[in-house]
Design an enzyme around this catalytic site. Structure first.
Site, short mmCIF file in Angstrom:
data_model
loop_
_atom_site.label_atom_id
_atom_site.label_comp_id
_atom_site.label_asym_id
_atom_site.label_seq_id
_atom_site.Cartn_x
_atom_site.Cartn_y
_atom_site.Cartn_z
N SER A 487 8.02 -0.38 -1.17
CA SER A 487 6.91 0.46 -0.49
C SER A 487 6.06 -0.16 0.67
O SER A 487 5.34 -1.38 0.30
CB SER A 487 5.97 0.95 -1.71
OG SER A 487 4.80 1.21 -1.13
N ASP A 635 11.30 9.11 4.39
CA ASP A 635 10.35 10.53 4.38
C ASP A 635 11.48 11.48 5.30
O ASP A 635 10.96 12.53 5.32
CB ASP A 635 9.34 10.25 5.72
CG ASP A 635 8.36 9.31 5.07
OD1 ASP A 635 8.15 9.39 3.93
OD2 ASP A 635 7.57 8.83 5.74
C1 S3P Z 1 4.45 5.01 4.93
C2 S3P Z 1 5.14 4.48 4.00
C3 S3P Z 1 5.96 5.22 3.16
C4 S3P Z 1 6.20 6.51 3.78
C5 S3P Z 1 4.92 7.09 4.04
C6 S3P Z 1 4.14 6.30 5.37
C7 S3P Z 1 3.54 3.95 5.61
O1 S3P Z 1 5.72 5.21 1.87
O2 S3P Z 1 6.83 7.40 2.80
O3 S3P Z 1 4.90 8.62 4.75
O4 S3P Z 1 2.86 4.40 6.68
O5 S3P Z 1 3.38 2.75 5.13
P1 S3P Z 1 5.86 4.07 0.76
O6 S3P Z 1 5.85 2.66 1.50
O7 S3P Z 1 5.10 4.32 -0.25
O8 S3P Z 1 7.45 4.23 0.58
#
Ligand code: S3P
Length: 754
Positions: A487, A635
């Site tokens: 993440s 995403d």
């Molecule tokens: C993001 C990280 C992703 C993504 C989100 C934007 C970011 O989430 O799904 O739309 O800007 O760091 P995760 O890091 O929880 O997977």
């Protein structure tokens, strides 16, 4: 209902609500209420009384009332409802004269702007009166008026589409409240309830203070040397601003004296703020002026949203926005999609923490990144714009944020909440983070738990969900964290907390995730090291303002990449798309499925690779999606599922359980939506199996998830029938001009606001 009533928007009670209503005080408000009740047929008769006989006879002659009572007592004796519409400071005297005259079971209500003094007067007056002979009291206040006064100005539509606040007392009889509520409803008003003190505080700020300022400004200017000359040149702004200074002086002086505590509180606050502006002008301090004006402009521009307590939710959010997609369509042309959401959030965050002025171009003016922008304004950062993607941030330095006036509302934005959690853990003040219905269901312990290891003090809500309450003044210590999930939000949260921690903060990721935080921190001159799967930084440094060019969001481009890939004859170019290697999973997966995407004009802007993408139709085939591509396309799966439906053979996704905790459970919600348009899939714990098949069409619920809504819009290009997608308002969180671009390329979209 007469035709004229219908034209004027007057309302009709379905049957008489009560027999007799007495209105004491035939001023503008009392007269208008009497007239509206009469026209709506709410009572068999409306009796009026006014201590000025001439007002009373005007009221009778123009049909505001049915009967004119000669004395107060005569007005009250037979009345089921008595409406006191006299100046607030006259209430006690008038009640004193009729305290023994109410009919048993009668209801007493009023229309005054201050509720505390009405309730106080009622208590004092009826103290000695036998319980059985006291009226049931329901204090009321219509939030409507006009600078006009007197019964001649009575207007039956004055309250239509306006709010009326009732402040029922705790021992109140609910049936009496219902009667008063019905009377106002049949005048077309929306009836709300609140506590007496709360009402008086709210009205002091929103009505009483503005009247005071208007009276005062006109008086000041009238007293300036050549006032005639001044008024001669006082044009629109002055007129708009001071209209209410023509209101009834007696009534208003009564209001201020009756609501003095609440008014003084807000007046002192205003006087302090005015003094700050004075000092800023005297010191040629444009930053302070800009700060106040940009905050005020944002608040005024978003007035209606602020009224609903959610500054940056769209008005659309209160409505069901429906995408109606005709089957088929084309995908042709050259477009640039909206700015990258991840980078837009980070540009505001880091620009605010930097020393100096950061200029951003290509900023995404979507609800999510606007919520982040507003949060920093609320923490004292001066931010100009956004204006066609341009934003200017007057950074306050790493330790320059101020306590926001209330909870920080982050709308739909998981990125916002998780990154703020890290950043705010290092502040000297307490904060609370809240979000919309979808965000309020998302897991926050994934950031709260590691932040606690760093020494942060954080509370999450039920089952580790928002709201998050973060204590200030926690001395954070640098820590190493092995992330259990891939993440970027968790990683970025910890790195931002690390800015405030003693020593080194390092995060190891189980698979590569987007690295915009690391790149952008480096761009602001703050060193972030990368060794294998570990990113680290040392706390205590500073950021230097820079220029940021936000490329087009590959996650938004993805809808058009798939649209062109599945539409025979399609040929589309997407300009200036962010090509960060941690984001290009969608291109890799589409290419593995046989998609035809050409990359050209590759360059690097502000440490991020960008390119133009040209995509043409090719028949796709199903694949087993490599698990290492999952975080790189995290995403994009909703629309990749549509590509899979349009491909020949089976596509299998595994290792994607994270999809279940996005804005919706994207595996289940997509499977349900596909079923609704005639496509069966096999849902697994961490993915889905999709066999290419025909899309029939049907009605899909996006569950408020922007990417689900847009994915099904793309599906319509290959559907046999129409696809109707409900709950699409949140498309504005990431892609506010989706509808326009979809139309531009030849998709057959129409958007309805129900
Ligand atoms: C993001 C990280 C992703 C993504 C989100 C934007 C970011 O989430 O799904 O739309 O800007 O760091 P995760 O890091 O929880 O997977």
């Amino acid at each position: 209902m007469s035709n004229s009533n219908m034209e004027r928007g007057a309302f009709v009670a379905s049957s008489k609500i009560v027999d007799t209503i007495a209105v004491i005080g035939l001023g503008l408000i009392g007269g208008s209420f009497a007239k509206a009740l009469k026209e709506a047929g709410a009572a068999r008769r409306v009796i009026g009384f006014d201590r000025r006989p001439e007002e009373l006879s005007v009221g009778l002659s123009i049909g505001v009332i049915d009967e004119a009572a000669q004395t107060l007592k005569q007005a009250v004796l037979d009345a089921d409802v008595v409406v006191l519409a006299v100046p607030v400071r006259a209430v006690e005297d008038v009640l004193g004269q009729i305290k023994y005259d109410f009919k048993p079971g009668a209801i007493l209500t009023d229309v005054g702007s201050v509720k505390g003094c009405f309730v106080g007067a009622v208590e004092r007056i009826f103290q000695g009166v036998d319980e059985a002979n006291r009226p049931v009291v329901v204090p009321g206040h219509p939030i409507a008026g006009s600078e006009k006064s007197g019964v001649a100005a009575a207007d039956a539509t004055l309250f239509a589409n306006h709010k009326v606040i009732l402040t029922p007392l705790s021992e109140q009889n609910p049936e009496a409240v219902e009667v008063i509520r019905s009377l106002w409803s049949c005048c077309g008003s929306t009836v709300l309830e609140m506590g007496v003190d709360h009402h008086d505080d709210v009205l002091a700020a929103t009505s009483h203070l503005p009247h005071l300022i208007a009276f005062s400004l006109v008086d000041t200017l009238a007293g300036e040397g050549d006032s005639k000359e001044i008024f001669k040149y006082a044009a629109g702004g002055f007129r708009d601003f001071t209209r209410i200074a023509a209101s009834d002086p007696v009534m208003w002086s009564d209001i201020f004296l009756s609501n003095s505590d609440s008014t003084l509180k807000v007046l002192d606050h205003f006087a302090d703020d005015l003094a700050t502006l004075r000092e800023a002008i005297a010191n040629q301090d444009s930053k302070t002026l800009l700060g106040v004006f940009t905050r005020a402009k944002a608040a005024r521009d978003h007035f209606s949203k602020i009224l609903s307590g959610q500054a940056y939710t769209t008005i659309m959010n209160t409505k069901n926005v429906v995408f109606k997609m005709k089957s088929g369509g084309e995908v042709q042309g050259v477009i640039r999609v909206a700015g990258d959401k991840s980078m837009s959030h980070r540009s505001i965050m880091l620009g605010s923490l930097a020393d100096g002025v950061t200029e951003v171009e290509g900023f995404l003016e979507g609800e999510d990144s606007l919520a982040t922008l507003q949060a920093f304004r609320d923490m004292g950062v001066v931010i100009e714009g956004p204006d066609e993607g341009r934003v200017k941030i007057y950074g306050v330095g790493v330790n320059g944020l101020k306590k926001p006036p209330g909870p920080i509302y982050l709308g739909n934005s998981g990125t916002g909440m998780r990154l703020f959690a890290g950043l705010l853990s290092g502040q000297s003040f307490d904060t609370e983070l809240t979000g919309d219905e979808s965000l309020s269901k998302r897991p926050m312990e994934r950031v709260a738990a590691p932040l606690r290891l760093m020494g942060a003090v954080i509370e999450t809500g039920d089952q580790g969900r928002p709201p998050m309450k973060i204590k200030g003044n926690s001395q954070l210590k640098g820590t190493h964290y092995d992330m259990p999930m891939a993440s970027a939000q968790v990683k970025s949260c910890l790195l931002l907390a690390g800015l405030y921690a003693d020593g080194e903060t390092s995060v190891t990721e189980p698979a590569p995730t987007r690295d915009h935080t690391e790149r952008m921190l480096n761009g602001f001159g703050y060193s972030v090291k990368r060794e294998g799967a570990t990113a680290s930084l040392v706390g205590g440094g500073s950021l230097t303002a820079t220029k940021i060019d936000v490329p087009a969001d590959i996650s938004s481009a993805a809808f058009f990449l798939v649209a062109a890939s599945i539409t025979p004859g399609a040929h589309l170019t997407l300009k200036h798309v962010g090509m960060n290697p941690t984001r290009v999973g969608v291109i890799n997966i589409l290419r593995a499925m046989g998609g035809h995407i050409e990359i050209s004009n590759e360059s690097e802007v502000g440490g991020e690779p960008v390119a133009d993408l040209t995509v043409s139709y090719r028949p796709l085939k199903g694949i087993n999606i490599p698990e290492d591509q999952v975080p790189l396309a995290i995403d994009e799966f909703p629309v990749l599922f549509i590509a899979a439906v349009c491909a020949e053979g089976k596509t299998v996704l595994t290792g994607a359980e994270e999809l279940r905790v996005k804005e919706s459970d994207r595996i289940q919600v997509m499977a349900d939506g596909l079923k609704a348009v005639g496509v069966d899939t096999l849902v697994t714990a961490d993915g889905i199996e999709i066999v290419g098949s025909e899309i029939a069409g049907g009605v899909v619920d996006s569950h408020g998830d922007h990417r689900i809504a847009m994915a099904f819009a793309v599906a319509s290009l290959r559907a046999k029938g129409e696809i109707v997608i409900n709950d699409c308002a949140n498309v504005a969180t990431s892609f506010p001009n989706f509808e326009a671009l979809a139309k531009q390329v030849g998709m057959q979209i129409s958007v309805e606001h129900e």
